[in-house]
Design an enzyme around this catalytic site. Structure first.
Site, PDB file in Angstrom:
ATOM      1  N   THR A   1       0.837  -1.190   0.000  1.00  0.00           N
ATOM      2  CA  THR A   1       0.000   0.000   0.000  1.00  0.00           C
ATOM      3  C   THR A   1       0.872   1.240   0.000  1.00  0.00           C
ATOM      4  O   THR A   1       1.888   1.290   0.690  1.00  0.00           O
ATOM      5  CB  THR A   1      -0.938   0.041   1.217  1.00  0.00           C
ATOM      6  OG1 THR A   1      -1.637   1.288   1.226  1.00  0.00           O
ATOM      7  CG2 THR A   1      -0.187  -0.128   2.530  1.00  0.00           C
TER       8      THR A   1
ATOM      9  N   GLU B   1      -5.181  -2.793   3.971  1.00  0.00           N
ATOM     10  CA  GLU B   1      -4.951  -3.431   5.268  1.00  0.00           C
ATOM     11  C   GLU B   1      -6.173  -4.186   5.795  1.00  0.00           C
ATOM     12  O   GLU B   1      -6.061  -4.945   6.758  1.00  0.00           O
ATOM     13  CB  GLU B   1      -4.531  -2.373   6.306  1.00  0.00           C
ATOM     14  CG  GLU B   1      -3.165  -1.774   6.047  1.00  0.00           C
ATOM     15  CD  GLU B   1      -3.199  -0.528   5.175  1.00  0.00           C
ATOM     16  OE1 GLU B   1      -2.273   0.294   5.262  1.00  0.00           O
ATOM     17  OE2 GLU B   1      -4.158  -0.382   4.366  1.00  0.00           O
TER      18      GLU B   1
ATOM     19  N   LYS C   1      -6.846  10.999  -2.811  1.00  0.00           N
ATOM     20  CA  LYS C   1      -7.282   9.732  -3.383  1.00  0.00           C
ATOM     21  C   LYS C   1      -7.929  10.002  -4.735  1.00  0.00           C
ATOM     22  O   LYS C   1      -9.059  10.465  -4.824  1.00  0.00           O
ATOM     23  CB  LYS C   1      -8.238   8.993  -2.457  1.00  0.00           C
ATOM     24  CG  LYS C   1      -8.254   7.493  -2.729  1.00  0.00           C
ATOM     25  CD  LYS C   1      -8.838   6.714  -1.577  1.00  0.00           C
ATOM     26  CE  LYS C   1      -8.498   5.241  -1.706  1.00  0.00           C
ATOM     27  NZ  LYS C   1      -9.088   4.430  -0.623  1.00  0.00           N
TER      28      LYS C   1
ATOM     29  N   TRP D   1      -4.120   6.143  -4.110  1.00  0.00           N
ATOM     30  CA  TRP D   1      -3.559   7.173  -3.237  1.00  0.00           C
ATOM     31  C   TRP D   1      -2.437   7.956  -3.929  1.00  0.00           C
ATOM     32  O   TRP D   1      -1.625   7.407  -4.647  1.00  0.00           O
ATOM     33  CB  TRP D   1      -2.970   6.533  -1.983  1.00  0.00           C
ATOM     34  CG  TRP D   1      -3.947   6.001  -0.990  1.00  0.00           C
ATOM     35  CD1 TRP D   1      -4.155   4.693  -0.677  1.00  0.00           C
ATOM     36  CD2 TRP D   1      -4.835   6.742  -0.149  1.00  0.00           C
ATOM     37  NE1 TRP D   1      -5.111   4.583   0.296  1.00  0.00           N
ATOM     38  CE2 TRP D   1      -5.544   5.825   0.637  1.00  0.00           C
ATOM     39  CE3 TRP D   1      -5.089   8.111   0.006  1.00  0.00           C
ATOM     40  CZ2 TRP D   1      -6.492   6.227   1.580  1.00  0.00           C
ATOM     41  CZ3 TRP D   1      -6.035   8.509   0.935  1.00  0.00           C
ATOM     42  CH2 TRP D   1      -6.727   7.575   1.706  1.00  0.00           C
TER      43      TRP D   1
END
Length: 544
Positions: free
Chosen positions: A185, A328, A439, A444
């Site tokens: 991420t 996550e 975003k 992101w």
């Protein structure tokens, strides 16, 4: 006293064998540059068995990382099962990341082999010599007119499978807590961080796509994941479809609205999922296609605009099914399916309810915590706080302990970085973010990294980047720049300076020059002050 139930591991071999044994007659369609390819699940299963043996031939270690740099295809689905079912770890590489990030991620994960679609070779191959642990590159020919490197490290996917004998018998993964897949991420500052999914977490998460108050996948469905398979395992939809026995349609490299709507029409897709920008692009074209087969449009990755969902309801009688989560959280944590208490609301009230991020799905727990005091906040739809999550498919730490545990509480909850309020029914409503990330189109952009690159310009003293609402991409970056005394610089020069330094889609849509970046009492950039200053700012945005 202990229960007397069998101890069978919750692992992905169950997904494979269930699909192979029960749903061999179902089909998987992939759109390619050469036209559509169709295989039955039985044929796909045999190819997956050959791939499992081929991983041994390639010398991939017992728990080696198998990188993929691929579009959404049936061949990518073969890798989705062959790698974890043989004890290896599937590592999906995000094709949209900046080259330096890709190199960092592949090296940090210690990928041993990378499978790459031919159409993506121009992006990956220039980086090959920077990958420290990758010994082989296996090219999946997707029909693209791209030269294949003449290099002994490069192999052909179909030749590899043809030379391999199918794996015999049943796959076994005895420890359900072993790693099945990993995804990095970039939703935090600094280097991307690895989230490692276990067999247990992946199987449990996949079941959520089958529940009634979820996507409700069934054997009767035709499912098309538009969300990339390199993005949090395509929200678990490919595994869920195999568990349910759904027919599957993969869009391949052509992600245009016309191509996606054409596949929905031609294959009578019933369930699909993607980020808001996909459905924004498709909205003006809905009248040109028959999408009456659809029953669920799952939408997430960033907040779904109420106007977008309602536009679909007005056009085709089907609003978006809003979901929320992050890499996550595997990623599904909440889903905004209609509940019985919504029946008493008028149409506007129901639209507001659909625009919320929804109720936590079974096995996921949420709490609302004041980020300053650490005190838990009430679910009264008034109090706000950071959402923290816990559950069997929620990360407890990053790979190799990166990040120092800052995103995880001492009592084992994940700090999501999203600020929200929650009503008494548990329906989440996002109101802000604790970190100043942008975003854009479900991906992101790190404002801090972008600021650092801007401030590397010799004529720039300070720079702050904030998110500005955008009609198509939901958010886009606005760069607020302070020029050094005695210097002059234009917005075009700033963009030109950034172009070789960041990914194209990271480039700010606009540059505004300011006298100084406002500061907080402790000397930090006050992004809130800048957001207030530029509230209502209008940006046309890039063409693509």
């Amino acid at each position: 006293m202990h229960g007397l139930m069998q101890q069978r591991p919750l692992s992905l071999p169950h997904v494979f064998h269930r699909a192979e044994q029960l749903f061999g007659h179902k089909t998987i369609v992939t759109a390619t540059a050469d036209g559509e390819q169709s295989v039955t699940i039985a044929e796909w299963a045999q190819r997956t068995r050959r791939l499992a043996t081929a991983l041994d031939t390639l010398g991939v270690s017992a728990d080696g990382r198998v990188g993929t740099f691929c579009w959404n295809t049936a061949r990518h689905l073969e890798l989705y099962l062959a790698a974890p079912c043989t004890g290896r770890v599937l590592h999906t590489l995000n094709i949209r990341l900046f080259p330096e990030q890709l190199v960092y991620i592949a090296n940090h994960a210690e990928d041993e082999v990378v499978f790459v679609d031919r159409s993506l070779l121009p992006v990956l191959w220039p980086l090959a010599d920077k990958f420290e642990t990758v010994r082989r590159y296996v090219v999946i020919d997707d029909g693209a007119d791209v030269p294949i490197p003449d290099d002994p490290r490069v192999l052909d996917y179909e030749e590899l499978l043809a030379a391999a004998e199918p794996y015999q018998g049943r796959f076994r993964v005895d420890d359900e807590n072993t790693a099945a897949a990993m995804c990095y991420t970039s939703g935090t500052t600094g280097n991307p961080k690895g989230v490692v999914y276990s067999h247990r977490s992946t199987l449990l998460h996949s079941l959520i796509s089958l529940i009634a108050d979820g996507a409700a996948l069934s054997e009767r469905d035709v499912m098309m994941p538009v969300v990339p398979m390199f993005h949090a395992n395509a929200w678990g939809l490919p595994y869920g479809a195999l568990l349910a026995g759904s027919d599957i349609v993969f869009p391949g490299p052509n992600m245009t609205p016309q191509a996606i709507l054409g596949l929905i029409q031609d294959h009578k897709v019933t369930v699909t999922g993607g980020v808001p920008t996909i459905w924004m692009g498709a909205l003006p074209l809905l009248d040109d296609y028959d999408v009456s087969s659809l029953r669920t449009i799952l939408c997430g990755g960033s907040a779904v605009p109420r106007s977008l969902s309602e536009a679909y309801r007005e056009k085709i009688g089907l609003p978006m099914l809003h979901a929320w989560g992050m890499t996550e959280t595997s990623p599904i944590a909440t889903m905004s399916t209609a509940r019985s208490h919504h029946a008493a609301l008028d149409e506007s009230g129901r639209a507001d309810a659909r625009a919320r991020q929804g109720q936590p799905v079974p096995l996921v727990e949420l709490r609302l915590v004041d980020p300053d005091t650490g005190e838990e906040q009430p679910w009264d739809d008034v109090a706000t706080g950071e959402i923290q999550a816990a559950g069997p498919w929620i990360a407890r730490e990053y790979y190799r302990g990166e990040g120092g545990g800052a995103q995880f509480t001492k009592d084992g909850w994940l700090r999501t970085g999203d600020v929200a309020s929650v009503d008494r029914y548990g329906f989440v409503r996002l109101v802000d973010r604790t970190k100043d990330l942008v975003k854009s189109g479900g991906e992101w952009i790190s404002s801090v990294e972008l600021e650092n690159e801007i401030m590397a310009h010799p004529k720039v003293a300070e720079a702050a980047v904030i998110a500005i609402p955008h009609e198509k991409w939901v958010e886009r970056p606005l760069a607020c720049v302070v020029v050094k005394p005695g210097e002059t610089v234009t917005p075009e020069e700033i963009i030109e300076f950034l172009t070789p330094r960041v990914a194209k889609w990271w480039l700010p849509d606009a540059v505004e020059f300011i006298d100084e970046v406002p500061k907080t009492s402790v000397g930090k950039f006050s992004k809130k002050t800048l957001r207030d200053k530029f509230a209502g700012y209008q940006m046309a945005g890039p063409e693509e």
